[in-house]
Design an enzyme around this catalytic site. Sequence first.
Site, PDB file in Angstrom:
ATOM      1  N   GLY A 262      -2.131   1.478  -3.769  1.00 40.02           N
ATOM      2  CA  GLY A 262      -3.291   1.113  -4.582  1.00 40.02           C
ATOM      3  C   GLY A 262      -4.578   1.090  -3.783  1.00 40.02           C
ATOM      4  O   GLY A 262      -5.553   1.752  -4.123  1.00 40.02           O
ATOM      5  N   HIS A 298      -8.144  -8.315  -5.033  1.00 37.74           N
ATOM      6  CA  HIS A 298      -7.018  -8.420  -4.100  1.00 37.74           C
ATOM      7  C   HIS A 298      -7.433  -8.025  -2.677  1.00 37.74           C
ATOM      8  O   HIS A 298      -7.203  -8.782  -1.726  1.00 37.74           O
ATOM      9  CB  HIS A 298      -5.872  -7.537  -4.597  1.00 37.74           C
ATOM     10  CG  HIS A 298      -4.653  -7.567  -3.731  1.00 37.74           C
ATOM     11  ND1 HIS A 298      -3.585  -8.406  -3.980  1.00 37.74           N
ATOM     12  CD2 HIS A 298      -4.333  -6.882  -2.607  1.00 37.74           C
ATOM     13  CE1 HIS A 298      -2.672  -8.223  -3.043  1.00 37.74           C
ATOM     14  NE2 HIS A 298      -3.087  -7.302  -2.201  1.00 37.74           N
ATOM     15  N   GLU A 299      -8.046  -6.867  -2.545  1.00 38.14           N
ATOM     16  CA  GLU A 299      -8.402  -6.403  -1.189  1.00 38.14           C
ATOM     17  C   GLU A 299      -9.481  -7.298  -0.580  1.00 38.14           C
ATOM     18  O   GLU A 299      -9.454  -7.588   0.615  1.00 38.14           O
ATOM     19  CB  GLU A 299      -8.852  -4.937  -1.210  1.00 38.14           C
ATOM     20  CG  GLU A 299      -7.868  -3.960  -1.859  1.00 38.14           C
ATOM     21  CD  GLU A 299      -6.433  -4.084  -1.378  1.00 38.14           C
ATOM     22  OE1 GLU A 299      -6.202  -4.449  -0.207  1.00 38.14           O
ATOM     23  OE2 GLU A 299      -5.513  -3.829  -2.192  1.00 38.14           O
ATOM     24  N   HIS A 302      -7.993 -10.479   0.817  1.00 38.05           N
ATOM     25  CA  HIS A 302      -7.288 -10.283   2.088  1.00 38.05           C
ATOM     26  C   HIS A 302      -8.182 -10.576   3.293  1.00 38.05           C
ATOM     27  O   HIS A 302      -7.685 -10.808   4.390  1.00 38.05           O
ATOM     28  CB  HIS A 302      -6.808  -8.835   2.218  1.00 38.05           C
ATOM     29  CG  HIS A 302      -5.411  -8.580   1.717  1.00 38.05           C
ATOM     30  ND1 HIS A 302      -4.345  -9.397   2.025  1.00 38.05           N
ATOM     31  CD2 HIS A 302      -4.902  -7.571   0.960  1.00 38.05           C
ATOM     32  CE1 HIS A 302      -3.238  -8.893   1.469  1.00 38.05           C
ATOM     33  NE2 HIS A 302      -3.550  -7.800   0.817  1.00 38.05           N
ATOM     34  N   GLU A 321       0.758 -11.051   1.523  1.00 41.83           N
ATOM     35  CA  GLU A 321       0.788 -10.395   0.214  1.00 41.83           C
ATOM     36  C   GLU A 321       1.082 -11.353  -0.939  1.00 41.83           C
ATOM     37  O   GLU A 321       0.428 -11.312  -1.972  1.00 41.83           O
ATOM     38  CB  GLU A 321       1.761  -9.207   0.213  1.00 41.83           C
ATOM     39  CG  GLU A 321       1.347  -8.062   1.152  1.00 41.83           C
ATOM     40  CD  GLU A 321      -0.044  -7.491   0.873  1.00 41.83           C
ATOM     41  OE1 GLU A 321      -0.631  -7.780  -0.197  1.00 41.83           O
ATOM     42  OE2 GLU A 321      -0.565  -6.765   1.747  1.00 41.83           O
TER      43      GLU A 321
HETATM   44  N1  TRP Z   1      -1.963  -4.015   2.159  1.00 41.97           N
HETATM   45  C1  TRP Z   1      -2.102  -3.131   1.025  1.00 41.97           C
HETATM   46  C2  TRP Z   1      -2.330  -4.022  -0.170  1.00 41.97           C
HETATM   47  O1  TRP Z   1      -1.565  -4.863  -0.478  1.00 41.97           O
HETATM   48  C3  TRP Z   1      -0.888  -2.307   0.773  1.00 41.97           C
HETATM   49  C4  TRP Z   1      -0.935  -0.899   1.250  1.00 41.97           C
HETATM   50  C5  TRP Z   1      -1.917  -0.004   1.071  1.00 41.97           C
HETATM   51  C6  TRP Z   1       0.092  -0.205   1.935  1.00 41.97           C
HETATM   52  N2  TRP Z   1      -1.550   1.188   1.590  1.00 41.97           N
HETATM   53  C7  TRP Z   1      -0.352   1.093   2.132  1.00 41.97           C
HETATM   54  C8  TRP Z   1       1.327  -0.562   2.401  1.00 41.97           C
HETATM   55  C9  TRP Z   1       0.441   2.033   2.767  1.00 41.97           C
HETATM   56  C10 TRP Z   1       2.123   0.378   3.043  1.00 41.97           C
HETATM   57  C11 TRP Z   1       1.680   1.662   3.236  1.00 41.97           C
HETATM   58  O2  TRP Z   1      -3.317  -3.950  -0.827  1.00 41.97           O
HETATM   59 ZN    ZN Z   2      -2.250  -6.750  -0.416  1.00 37.66          ZN
END
Ligand code: TRP
Ligand code: ZN
Length: 868
Positions: A262, A298-299, A302, A321
């Site tokens: 995503g 969400h992002e 983080h 997460e």
């Molecule tokens: N940390 C990302 C999220 O939760 C997840 C993510 C994005 C991801 N790209 C990825 C995990 C590629 C593994 C591989 O928003």
């Molecule tokens: Zn995330």
Amino acid sequence: MTQINPTVQYREDYQAPHYWIDTLDLDIQLHDSATQVVAISRVRRHGEHDEPLVLDGEQLTLLEVAVNGVAFNQYQQTEHSLILSQLPQECVLTIKTELNPSANTALEGLYKSGSAFCTQCEAQGFRRITYYLDRPDVLARFSTRITADATSCPYLLSNGNKVDAGVLDDGRHWVQWQDPFPKPAYLFALVAGDFDVLRDRFTTLSGRDVALEIFVDKGNLHRAHFAMQSLKAAMAWDEQRCQLEYDLDIYMIVAVDFFNMGAMENKGLNVFNSKFVLADDKTATDADYLDVERVIGHEYFHNWTGNRVTCRDWFQLSLKEGLTVFRDQEFSSDLGSRSVNRIQNVRMLRSLQFAEDAGPMAHPIRPDAVIEMNNFYTLTVYEKGAEVIRMLHTLVGESAFQRGLSLYLQRFDGQAATCEDFLATMSEASGRDLTRFSRWYSQSGTPVLKVRDHYDANHQRYSLTVSQVTPPTHDQSQKLALHIPLSVALYTEQGEPLTLTLQGHSVNPVLDVIEAEQEFIFDNVPSQPVPALLQSFSAPVKLDYPYSDQQLSLLTMHSIDEFVRWDAIQTLINNAVLANVAQRQGGALSSVPQSLLEVFTSTLQDSSLDPALAAEMLTLPTINSLLELFEQVDISVVGEAHAQLQQELATRLAPLWRQAYQQNQTPNYQVEHTDIAKRALKNVALGYLALAGEETHAQRQYQQADNMTDTLGAMKAAVHAKLACAGAMLADFEQKWQHDGLVLDNWFRLQATMEDGAAVARIDQLMAHPTFSLTNPNRVRAVIGAFANGNPLAFHAIDGSGYDKLVSVLVLLNTSNPQIAARLITPLIQFARLDDQRQSLIKARLQQLMDLPDLSGDLYEKIAKALA
Ligand code: TRP
Ligand code: ZN
């Protein structure tokens, strides 16, 4: 890619690194097929030892190694590492490597999305950029100098602040970035290309002025405004609800078309799948808009939960997460309808996460053993992880939860933490003993909560006997009792709520279930009550209580908790399907029970009800989620029961559907919650009207729609009801939107879910479409993912043709994009509830994949578990 010997990593084997890296200066010369990277790091030995420094690296060409500026040759190279021996206590290490972004179809590390360069480093992609200690507990200060062609790449972006820039005389230019916050390599990002930029500003609570920039493909600027609005809303929400402010002078978001997931929370430079940035009235549905808001939130969230405090090792992934999903759920709930958000999350959890628990990949939210980390970005880690945080929130309450969160972020700021660290701070802040609660982190599976009741009329006493059992899972046979918050209310037979009391004291409606079996007693109960159990879905469990249809009808109409109203209908529907399947197997057919017709009628006639809630209440569960009701079943029989129920509800309530359709029109399109709600109900009604054979509504709506929600609502209704006008709509839509990948994905998705005898042939046609490409994950998901997950009857065709189709695509993706291949295989490995005949068809196909000479570790891990 060639993982002939996949190795398992265990959580228990964690060891701190032998070396620390304090700073990393990158100099990256971008070229399509030969990018050169010079990485200069300050390395410091951790403790007294003679261990070598083992750096991770994948698919890199090593050009030079120097220590303290002098060429160094005390190293050894393996396929996955660079091993340096006899390093001084502290040194400056210089490593020069070359890599090929153009050949990178796996979309991990540095790759090209269209004409732009971009990176994806989580979980272990940084090792495809340079040799490094690619683990989340090594935090360094990064500086990045990017050099590229000035014409094709006018924008050169990385984390932190831009500190310098210059032009070279060979047509190239460079930019120097400096990120003041130490971070693990998975949060590194680089983007280079040509974009349109939407700019805005945000002033934080303490007065910091932040530049906000959203980079999109040229010509798409008008589609970035909603994302910008969502970003500012997220920044304000985190300040108000959690007292958390942004910490850099700039926040950038880049939208790219080729992305495995995503979006990604890289420090100061998020990279997004364009699906979660681009939205305007003509191209995005209401659901798309809400997804943009949720993912932008969400992002952004983080930045504290994940970036300022990160994870010690990847087994702790849910630390960031689960917590961040909880935060984005709260954000969406505070901005929109809390009940509707809750219902949608529970729908997903029950249909997909419960299936994961019941399948070969079952794991606790904090896994114990991993082969390929990419395989653990799961519904269990994310969604059940968020449920665990939500239970904690329920147990300690909002204010103690916020105190705990602040304490956790203060204490571990700039560090890599564990789930135990988080629980310990929460316990300290709330004064609650969370020892038993912590089992949610180590135990997999879906607990079954069995509730039985007894009413003692003489003493006006009512008791609930609650027992819990977690059935064994693939990964664990022994299960322990968990701490389960069970939220209850009692209603009189007239639907009046009762106050819960025991010996004159009022009783907390959230019962602490901690033992295998417990009894809860309430007094002053004037008559046999109707219990509303698991209000707001207070725990991710299956409830076993023998509700009568009458009790369910009462809850549907009178429960104060809106989740319970929806859930009562779900239970009525489940009961109807169970009865229908049983009778079908016995030869006879049953029609829709009167109680279900009545609650549908009263829901449709209740004008005080939020139309969005009504839309949820009137939507049947999917065939996949109905499978969960059975130990083993012929899925085609479940499909027939589902179709019959839907058809009867459509025809028998046609006048009411017509009325709901007419009463919920929204003349001028606005992305506003009351209008979104009306459109949701209107389009549910339209779907039933189409099934009742009424073609005009769908046809007119398609022709007159001024927004994508209504266009797609009409086309879906027509296609799924197999109306005569469906073909013309599909042709028109293709012609109108062939230039727009995100919009056309809807067209692919809809046709991939058409359930008739021609489904597999249709998949072939869709894959032969000029715009189909296996290198575009969104398109692959829209066709193959939609077919395997959203068209269960065709996918599970008894001749095995659906399985063959999926397998043929997996064989190709296995080498080009193993991460996507491993995501798509999920419906093929979750076969436990299917009949023996289908199970053996599937197992033969899995064996065929297992025998591939170059099987990726990603697929190997899942197939090996499924066949074990
Ligand atoms: N940390 C990302 C999220 O939760 C997840 C993510 C994005 C991801 N790209 C990825 C995990 C590629 C593994 C591989 O928003
Ligand atoms: Zn995330």
